[in-house]
Design a protein around this motif. Structure first.
Motif, mmCIF file in Angstrom:
data_model
loop_
_atom_site.group_PDB
_atom_site.id
_atom_site.type_symbol
_atom_site.label_atom_id
_atom_site.label_comp_id
_atom_site.label_asym_id
_atom_site.label_seq_id
_atom_site.Cartn_x
_atom_site.Cartn_y
_atom_site.Cartn_z
ATOM 1 N N SER A 1 8.890 -36.651 -27.672
ATOM 2 C CA SER A 1 9.391 -36.208 -28.802
ATOM 3 C C SER A 1 11.001 -36.050 -28.739
ATOM 4 N N GLN A 2 11.490 -36.039 -27.474
ATOM 5 C CA GLN A 2 13.001 -36.108 -27.436
ATOM 6 C C GLN A 2 13.535 -34.784 -27.804
ATOM 7 N N VAL A 3 12.916 -33.654 -27.935
ATOM 8 C CA VAL A 3 13.284 -32.445 -28.559
ATOM 9 C C VAL A 3 13.856 -31.636 -27.217
ATOM 10 N N ILE A 4 15.111 -31.045 -27.634
ATOM 11 C CA ILE A 4 15.633 -29.966 -26.502
ATOM 12 C C ILE A 4 15.031 -28.567 -26.888
ATOM 13 N N HIS A 5 14.087 -28.343 -26.210
ATOM 14 C CA HIS A 5 13.306 -27.122 -26.788
ATOM 15 C C HIS A 5 13.880 -25.876 -26.425
ATOM 16 N N SER A 6 13.701 -24.680 -27.065
ATOM 17 C CA SER A 6 14.439 -23.519 -26.958
ATOM 18 C C SER A 6 13.915 -22.675 -25.865
ATOM 19 N N GLY A 7 12.798 -22.797 -25.551
ATOM 20 C CA GLY A 7 11.957 -21.847 -24.683
ATOM 21 C C GLY A 7 11.250 -20.580 -25.582
ATOM 22 N N ILE A 8 11.093 -20.659 -26.791
ATOM 23 C CA ILE A 8 10.300 -19.642 -27.469
ATOM 24 C C ILE A 8 8.902 -19.271 -27.126
ATOM 25 N N TYR A 9 8.124 -20.245 -26.646
ATOM 26 C CA TYR A 9 6.857 -20.296 -26.468
ATOM 27 C C TYR A 9 6.110 -19.543 -25.356
ATOM 28 N N TYR A 10 6.999 -19.602 -24.048
ATOM 29 C CA TYR A 10 6.342 -19.450 -22.996
ATOM 30 C C TYR A 10 6.588 -17.839 -22.471
ATOM 31 N N PRO A 11 5.697 -17.382 -21.554
ATOM 32 C CA PRO A 11 5.591 -16.026 -21.161
ATOM 33 C C PRO A 11 6.783 -15.752 -20.679
ATOM 34 N N GLN A 12 7.341 -14.474 -20.568
ATOM 35 C CA GLN A 12 8.750 -14.152 -19.907
ATOM 36 C C GLN A 12 8.603 -14.354 -18.495
ATOM 37 N N ASN A 13 9.652 -14.921 -17.815
ATOM 38 C CA ASN A 13 9.716 -15.008 -16.324
ATOM 39 C C ASN A 13 8.812 -16.186 -15.805
ATOM 40 N N SER A 14 8.068 -16.606 -16.714
ATOM 41 C CA SER A 14 7.311 -17.925 -16.442
ATOM 42 C C SER A 14 8.558 -19.078 -15.916
ATOM 43 N N LYS A 15 7.941 -20.085 -15.113
ATOM 44 C CA LYS A 15 8.923 -21.215 -14.816
ATOM 45 C C LYS A 15 9.107 -21.968 -16.130
ATOM 46 N N LYS A 16 8.335 -22.257 -16.852
ATOM 47 C CA LYS A 16 8.658 -23.037 -18.218
ATOM 48 C C LYS A 16 9.692 -22.112 -19.152
ATOM 49 N N ALA A 17 9.566 -20.854 -18.964
ATOM 50 C CA ALA A 17 10.579 -19.913 -20.072
ATOM 51 C C ALA A 17 12.026 -20.142 -19.241
ATOM 52 N N ILE A 18 11.998 -19.952 -17.855
ATOM 53 C CA ILE A 18 13.435 -19.807 -17.219
ATOM 54 C C ILE A 18 14.007 -21.074 -17.334
ATOM 55 N N HIS A 19 13.051 -22.474 -16.867
ATOM 56 C CA HIS A 19 13.905 -23.648 -17.033
ATOM 57 C C HIS A 19 14.143 -24.008 -18.174
ATOM 58 N N CYS A 20 13.430 -23.719 -19.356
ATOM 59 C CA CYS A 20 13.521 -24.337 -20.772
ATOM 60 C C CYS A 20 14.936 -23.800 -20.978
ATOM 61 N N VAL A 21 14.987 -22.350 -21.246
ATOM 62 C CA VAL A 21 16.182 -21.670 -21.665
ATOM 63 C C VAL A 21 17.286 -22.170 -20.868
ATOM 64 N N ARG A 22 17.381 -22.095 -19.795
ATOM 65 C CA ARG A 22 18.490 -22.507 -18.817
ATOM 66 C C ARG A 22 18.792 -24.124 -19.065
ATOM 67 N N GLY A 23 17.585 -24.930 -18.972
ATOM 68 C CA GLY A 23 17.975 -26.466 -19.346
ATOM 69 C C GLY A 23 18.342 -26.802 -20.521
ATOM 70 N N ASN A 24 18.249 -25.935 -21.486
ATOM 71 C CA ASN A 24 18.616 -26.468 -23.015
ATOM 72 C C ASN A 24 19.909 -26.227 -23.168
ATOM 73 N N LYS A 25 20.810 -25.250 -22.356
ATOM 74 C CA LYS A 25 22.115 -25.322 -22.277
ATOM 75 C C LYS A 25 22.666 -26.400 -21.475
ATOM 76 N N MET A 26 21.958 -26.551 -20.337
ATOM 77 C CA MET A 26 22.498 -27.827 -19.538
ATOM 78 C C MET A 26 22.309 -29.085 -19.844
ATOM 79 N N ILE A 27 21.294 -29.348 -20.705
ATOM 80 C CA ILE A 27 21.064 -30.660 -21.316
ATOM 81 C C ILE A 27 22.299 -31.001 -22.244
ATOM 82 N N TYR A 28 22.537 -29.793 -23.241
ATOM 83 C CA TYR A 28 23.504 -29.978 -24.342
ATOM 84 C C TYR A 28 25.057 -30.242 -23.701
#
Ligand SMILES: Cc1cc2nc3c(=O)[nH]c(=O)nc-3n(C[C@H](O)[C@H](O)[C@H](O)COP(=O)(O)OP(=O)(O)OC[C@H]3O[C@@H](n4cnc5c(N)ncnc54)[C@H](O)[C@@H]3O)c2cc1C
Length: 360
Positions: free
Chosen positions: A46-73
């Motif tokens: 979908s080429q979406v820059i996700h926010s990280g809202i869905y994933y359990p706190q401290n999971s790799k998905k949460a950590i990398h998505c939240v940090r990655g969101n800013k890095m991609i922008y």
């Protein structure tokens, strides 16, 4: 040929790792069985820059998505990659679903997201006049970008820094002896290295199992996308229903020109075959007509992608596997959504681990 680091896979994960490591002194090669980069998952999403809202706190998905969101922008801004920070609305159709978006909001805040807001129907209509929903959770940091342009830039910048790319070479076997890792191809050729990174996407379990027999098992979940030509510009935000066990739900896909499509649904398949068909169209239509008025005939099958899911029967949360194991082999397995968004952040973790022995 001998390298410090061999990366198997030139999808967004392998390319991001190559780019991060290209800033070091390491001699690196990226190997892919296809004739150029990004032929699989990284070009069918979908080429979406996700926010990280869905994933359990401290999971790799949460950590990398939240940090990655800013890095991609930041990367898009710095390197002229097309993107749009559209924002996203997750909708609720009744009070039971309202509870679920309230829980998502709480989860997002735990993951560090800010300015999340729940709107009622009247306020939603001001934001999105064509949306049929009772409530909506607004997430400002979500957006869309041109993932192919992004990958092209990663490849270009890495090769400028001396990373080699070897296409149309399929890794068939891996052997470790005397601290040297050898990757073998169809012919008699081999490439040796000190560190091997497995970023083989849908085949990452097979590559990982070449060293650790039966350690990894992926299931494939296919997702179809449909175009909807009469819907151009009907939404200005990404619109998502509530997530299901196996996907984020069939959402409105926005491209950078204002075209609107819908997808992806999610159903298990036994092999990697992108051929698309209309088998699931009725079910697909029934899902999206809950939040948008659309004619059945206006939906036309577009393309399909396949998710590399960690094998599990009940649909429970499965995190990314980033396995440092031993013998200097790093396996990245089950890098499904939000893998695009997380790519630069995952690459940063791997660089820190290889160069400094630290990491998340
Ligand atoms: C339907 C769908 C929608 C998605 N939407 C989003 C989204 O909107 N936002 C988001 O953040 N994420 C999204 N994702 C997730 C994201 O697309 C993936 O996490 C990411 O693209 C995975 O990249 P990869 O590099 O691991 O895999 P790939 O892009 O598949 O790359 C793996 C590469 O390895 C190569 N390879 C495999 N085996 C071998 C071998 N033996 N020898 C040599 N080369 C080999 C392949 O040819 C391939 O090029 C979505 C995924 C899907 C399926």
């Amino acid at each position: 040929m001998n390298y410090d680091i061999v990366i198997i896979g030139s999808g967004v994960i392998g390319l991001s790792i190559a780019y991060e490591l290209s800033h070091t002194e390491k001699k690196i090669i990226v190997i892919d069985k296809e004739k150029s980069f990004g032929h699989h998952i990284s070009s069918r999403n979908s080429q979406v820059i996700h926010s990280g809202i869905y994933y359990p706190q401290n999971s790799k998905k949460a950590i990398h998505c939240v940090r990655g969101n800013k890095m991609i922008y930041d990367f898009c801004e710095q390197h002229g990659i097309s993107y749009k920070n559209t924002g996203k609305i997750i909708i609720a159709q009744n009070d039971k679903e309202l509870k679920k978006i309230e829980m998502l909001k709480e989860n997002g805040e735990k993951n560090g997201l800010t300015n999340l807001k729940i709107y009622n129907k009247n306020d939603l209509l001001k934001l999105e006049p064509n949306l049929k929903a009772k409530y909506g959770l607004f997430i400002p940091s979500t957006g869309v970008f041109d993932a192919h342009q992004f990958m092209g830039k990663l490849e270009y910048l890495s090769s400028k820094k001396g990373v080699d790319f070897l296409y149309q070479y399929e890794v068939k076997n891996i052997d470790i002896s005397n601290n040297t890792i050898s990757t073998f191809f169809n012919n008699d050729e081999k490439i040796t290295c000190n560190t091997l990174i497995n970023a083989a996407g849908l085949w990452s379990d097979k590559i990982g199992n070449m060293i650790n027999k039966d350690k990894y098992k992926l299931m494939y979940y296919k997702g179809d996308y449909y175009t909807a030509s009469k819907c151009k510009n009907i939404f200005s935000h990404l619109i998502y229903p509530l997530p299901t066990d196996f996907s984020l739900g069939i959402h409105a896909v926005l491209d950078l020109e204002g075209n609107i499509g819908f997808g992806p649904n999610a159903y298990p398949v036994s092999e990697i075959d992108y051929a698309n068909n209309d088998y699931h169209k009725k079910d697909f239509y029934d899902n999206i007509k809950k939040y948008v008025d659309i004619d059945f005939e206006d939906l036309n099958i577009d393309f399909s992608g396949i998710r590399p899911k960690i094998s599990c029967k009940d649909g429970s949360f499965q995190d990314f596997i980033i396995d440092y194991g031993n013998n200097n082999i790093i396996n990245l397995v089950g890098i499904e959504s939000p893998g695009l968004t997380s790519s630069l952040s995952i690459a940063k973790e791997i660089k820190e681990k290889i160069i400094f022995g630290t990491g998340l």
